[in-house]
Design an enzyme around this catalytic site. Structure first.
Site, PDB file in Angstrom:
ATOM      1  N   GLN A 121      13.014   0.005  40.207  1.00  0.00           N
ATOM      2  CA  GLN A 121      12.701  -1.273  40.861  1.00  0.00           C
ATOM      3  C   GLN A 121      12.951  -2.437  39.907  1.00  0.00           C
ATOM      4  OE1 GLN A 121      12.306  -1.187  43.948  1.00  0.00           O
ATOM      5  NE2 GLN A 121      11.874  -3.308  44.475  1.00  0.00           N
ATOM      6  N   LEU A 122      13.863  -3.298  40.324  1.00  0.00           N
ATOM      7  CA  LEU A 122      14.242  -4.431  39.479  1.00  0.00           C
ATOM      8  C   LEU A 122      12.990  -5.193  39.047  1.00  0.00           C
ATOM      9  CD1 LEU A 122      16.740  -6.078  38.418  1.00  0.00           C
ATOM     10  CD2 LEU A 122      16.284  -7.623  40.328  1.00  0.00           C
ATOM     11  N   HIS A 123      12.824  -5.357  37.732  1.00  0.00           N
ATOM     12  CA  HIS A 123      11.650  -6.090  37.255  1.00  0.00           C
ATOM     13  C   HIS A 123      12.000  -6.979  36.081  1.00  0.00           C
ATOM     14  CE1 HIS A 123      11.704  -2.136  35.197  1.00  0.00           C
ATOM     15  NE2 HIS A 123      11.174  -2.752  34.169  1.00  0.00           N
ATOM     16  N   LEU A 124      11.472  -8.197  36.149  1.00  0.00           N
ATOM     17  CA  LEU A 124      11.653  -9.168  35.066  1.00  0.00           C
ATOM     18  C   LEU A 124      10.470  -9.040  34.107  1.00  0.00           C
ATOM     19  CD1 LEU A 124      13.165 -11.883  34.101  1.00  0.00           C
ATOM     20  CD2 LEU A 124      11.264 -13.036  35.222  1.00  0.00           C
TER      21      LEU A 124
END
Length: 722
Positions: free
Chosen positions: A624-627
């Site tokens: 899951q794309l996470h910053l």
DNA sequence: GTTCTAGAAC
DNA sequence: GTTCTAGAAC
């Protein structure tokens, strides 16, 4: 509309399929549909835009309506139109729902084959006959956008040849009414055909400027144009029907000894062609490219003529006019390994290819070379892995340089052979054979890695060689130089650099070769799913989640690596990491960035000494794309090892501002290599190197040096004074 | 991603 | 002896 689909079959909970065919005219879409329908075990309806209006061409809307009606009847649907661009597919993808799976079948057959089929075709429903077909196919392929799961497909099958098409026919015809197919991408992706066209244009431009076929005339209507496009020697050599540019391990090499070492061209070209032939007889899936910078190169034409004479497979070996240090950026030809016509001291300079390669690769190559060998004797070669920091690696995707020292016939240079061509030819043969064998070992080492990691999705049956055939470094290095550590690109301060050549190429170069084959979409272990679950069901994670919006979920990192460490998750399904991100995600990435900034500001208002950096890991561990929004004190008991440190303090960490900028400019993000994680650890402020993590941590707790200039630019760091 | 631990480094 | 790393398991 979407909500109603599949309702009629809900009781049996049968999932219908919309199979979107993707391929230019002549790729076999209609044939595929007919073949499946013939022996299908579930009802299929073919929706064909060419015939939808009472046998005549209709509109996309008519196709959508027709597909919708078929789905309502509980039937599965083929969308038989080219669908090469994402925009053309998007409305059909929207037909998907709980009881309707959207699949894509990509017919990635060679452009030349599609053109010739279209040309020969007389009764095609779309009336695409004659010479116009070439123009249409070429134009379409230039705009082709390879379908991605992120568009909304549950399954994508890629077919590159007839046997793969037949396999897909079997899969879909055997699919019973209640059967499902596994999700994901299947079959290797080929290069975009537009890259092939790019090469074709490049070659025409440089090899034969006078007879260049302009893009317009190629797109024109006369059948003679197709003849020119297909018949020209140089084009034919490079656009053979079996070529798929990206996936075949490719070695680019210059002609050895024929420049400064003044070796006879006639004899050298004979050696090249014979050694290439020998090698290609042994190895199945590789490509060798002889490169020369000079237009109308004498060597290239001699080699071409000799290769043609013995019918060398032009898809496996061809010649190219161009700069060996800019093959990817200037011609789109991706070569992970390049050879260098080196000098015996393995030093930069001296002009020619050697100077060009050392220049292009930067100091990194010199250092890496020093780690592998001191000197080289004629006929010998040495593999040098390029550090990911080298511009040649970053820009061109070159992971290894193989230095080659050829025989010398120039009295002004060392090891002068006094025109002894018996000895000279023998040494030149040795040089090429050693070069090719080393290349083969590198490819094998990549395969050895794949063998250990079957979850990568590569089928062993697809592999070009016997995996057991890998050789240890001491056998393949094949030089009399003092062998040093293979794969060393870390500074001398690193303890590991004291090693000897006892390691193997396989081990040290696994990740170097990661670009030889494109693996299927990553599979995620169960422990790596936590963030995905949080993004999809934030309500189930109330203990860690601190903010929920329609696009993002914000949470404290469970194991913070600094005083303040937040994660901003994207709430989009199948957006696992930066590799999945494309232009359409720009607004989302900007929203994520703003959310990160907002929280950084809030923390700074409570503690003005905090400085924040916002960015993504090139290759995250968690799905899951996470910053990451992380304060730059790195004051945390959870920061324990090299990987932790380097994941935030090397170019493995990609600043959010840079990601957004690159996405706007290029439409995709350049990721950096995981090898960066095992590099030496350096202070993020003063850049001093430290032998281990405890010592580094002791240092950073005291270091007050200003941040490096690169971090102070473009808002990469965010503080109270920003 | 973390935890655990063998064994390398000191 | 203790400290530290790195690979396996989860």
């Amino acid at each position: 509309m979407e909500g109603e689909l599949g309702q009629s079959s809900k009781e049996e909970s049968v999932t219908a399929i919309v199979l979107i065919l993707v391929g230019p005219p002549g790729s076999g879409k209609t044939t595929f549909c007919n073949d499946v329908t013939k022996s299908a075990r579930r009802p299929w309806v073919r929706v064909c835009q060419d015939t939808i209006a009472n046998g005549k061409a209709g509109t996309k809307l008519q196709c959508l309506n027709s597909a919708f009606e078929a789905l309502k009847d509980g039937k599965s649907v083929f969308i038989d139109r080219c669908n090469l661009e994402k925009e053309q597919r998007i409305d059909f993808v929207k037909l998907g729902g709980p009881l309707v799976d959207i699949h894509a079948l990509v017919l990635d057959l060679p452009a030349k084959l599609c053109i010739s089929r279209s040309v020969k075709r007389t009764g095609h429903e779309g009336n695409l006959q004659g010479g116009r077909a070439a123009a249409v196919v070429n134009r379409m392929l230039q705009k082709k956008e390879t379908p991605k799961l992120s568009e909304g497909f549950t399954r994508i099958t890629f077919c590159q040849n007839e046997s793969e098409v037949q396999a897909a026919v079997n899969v879909y015809s055997e699919l019973g009414p209640k059967d499902n197919l596994p999700s994901g991408c299947f079959g290797q992706k080929t290069s975009d055909t537009k890259v092939q066209l790019g090469i074709m244009r490049f070659l025409k431009k440089v090899e034969n400027p006078d007879k260049t076929v302009s893009e317009n005339s190629l797109m024109g209507v006369k059948s003679s144009d197709i003849k020119v496009a297909e018949g020209k020697e140089v084009v034919e050599r490079n656009l053979g029907p079996e070529i798929s540019l990206d996936d075949v391990p490719t070695l680019a090499f210059p002609s050895i000894s024929t420049a400064d070492f003044q070796f006879d061209h006639e004899k050298a070209s004979e050696v090249i062609v014979e050694e290439v032939e020998k090698f290609l007889n042994k190895v199945k899936i590789v490509r060798l490219v002889l490169v020369d910078l000079t237009h109308g190169s004498h060597m290239l034409s001699l080699v071409r003529a000799k290769a043609a004479k013995i019918n060398l497979d032009s898809t496996k070996f061809f010649t190219l006019v161009g700069d060996i240090t800019r093959l990817n950026s200037e011609t789109g030809l991706r070569c992970t390994v390049i050879a260098n016509a080196a000098n015996w001291r393995l030093k930069p300079g001296g002009g020619g290819v050697n100077a060009a390669i050392f220049n292009a690769a930067g100091q990194a190559l010199e250092t890496a070379t020093r780690e592998c060998a001191g000197t080289l004797s004629p006929g010998r070669t040495v593999i040098v892995p390029l550090p990911p920091t080298s511009p040649l690696y970053e820009r061109e995707g070159v992971t290894h340089v193989i230095h080659v020292l050829g025989p010398n016939m120039n009295p002004q240079r060392p090891n002068f052979l006094h025109n002894d061509y018996t000895k000279g030819c023998r040494i030149l043969r040795e040089a090429y054979s050693s070069l090719f064998e080393n290349f083969k070992s590198l490819v094998n080492s990549k395969i050895a890695m794949k063998k250990e990691q079957p979850e990568d999705g590569l089928q062993l049956s697809d592999l070009p060689y016997d995996c057991a055939g890998t050789k240890p470094i001491d056998q393949i290095q094949n030089g009399d130089q003092k062998s040093k550590r293979e794969g060393c690109y870390e500074s001398e301060s690193n303890k590991k650099c004291k090693g000897t050549s006892s390691g193997s190429v396989q081990k040290s170069s696994n990740s170097n070769m990661a670009e030889f084959t494109e693996s299927a979409k990553k599979t995620w272990a169960s422990w790596a799913q936590a963030l995905y679950d949080t993004a999809m069901h934030p309500d189930r994670h109330k203990d860690s989640v601190i903010e929920i919006s329609s696009d993002t979920v914000v949470l404290n990192d469970l194991y913070p690596k600094a005083k303040k460490h937040l994660l901003i998750l994207a709430r989009v399904n199948s957006l696992d990491c930066l590799a999945d991100v494309c232009k359409e995600h720009l607004p989302l990435l900007k929203t994520i960035h703003s959310a990160g900034l907002k929280w950084a500001k809030e923390f700074i208002s409570a503690d003005a000494s905090l400085v924040f950096r916002l960015g993504y890991h090139s290759v995250p561990s968690m799905r899951q794309l996470h910053l990451h929004v992380i304060s730059q004190d790195f004051d945390s008991i959870h920061l324990k090892n090299k990987k932790h440190w380097n994941s935030f303090n090397t170019s493995f960490f990609l600043d959010s501002v840079d990601v957004i900028e690159e996405l706007e400019r290029r439409g995709e993000v350049t990721l950096n290599d995981e090898r960066l994680l095992s590099m030496e650890v350096r202070c993020h402020r003063c850049r001093s190197a430290h032998p281990n993590i405890p010592r580094l941590k002791a240092h950073i707790s005291k270091c007050q040096a200003p941040f490096p200039a690169s971090l102070l630019q473009n808002g990469r760091l965010f503080s109270g004074t920003s």
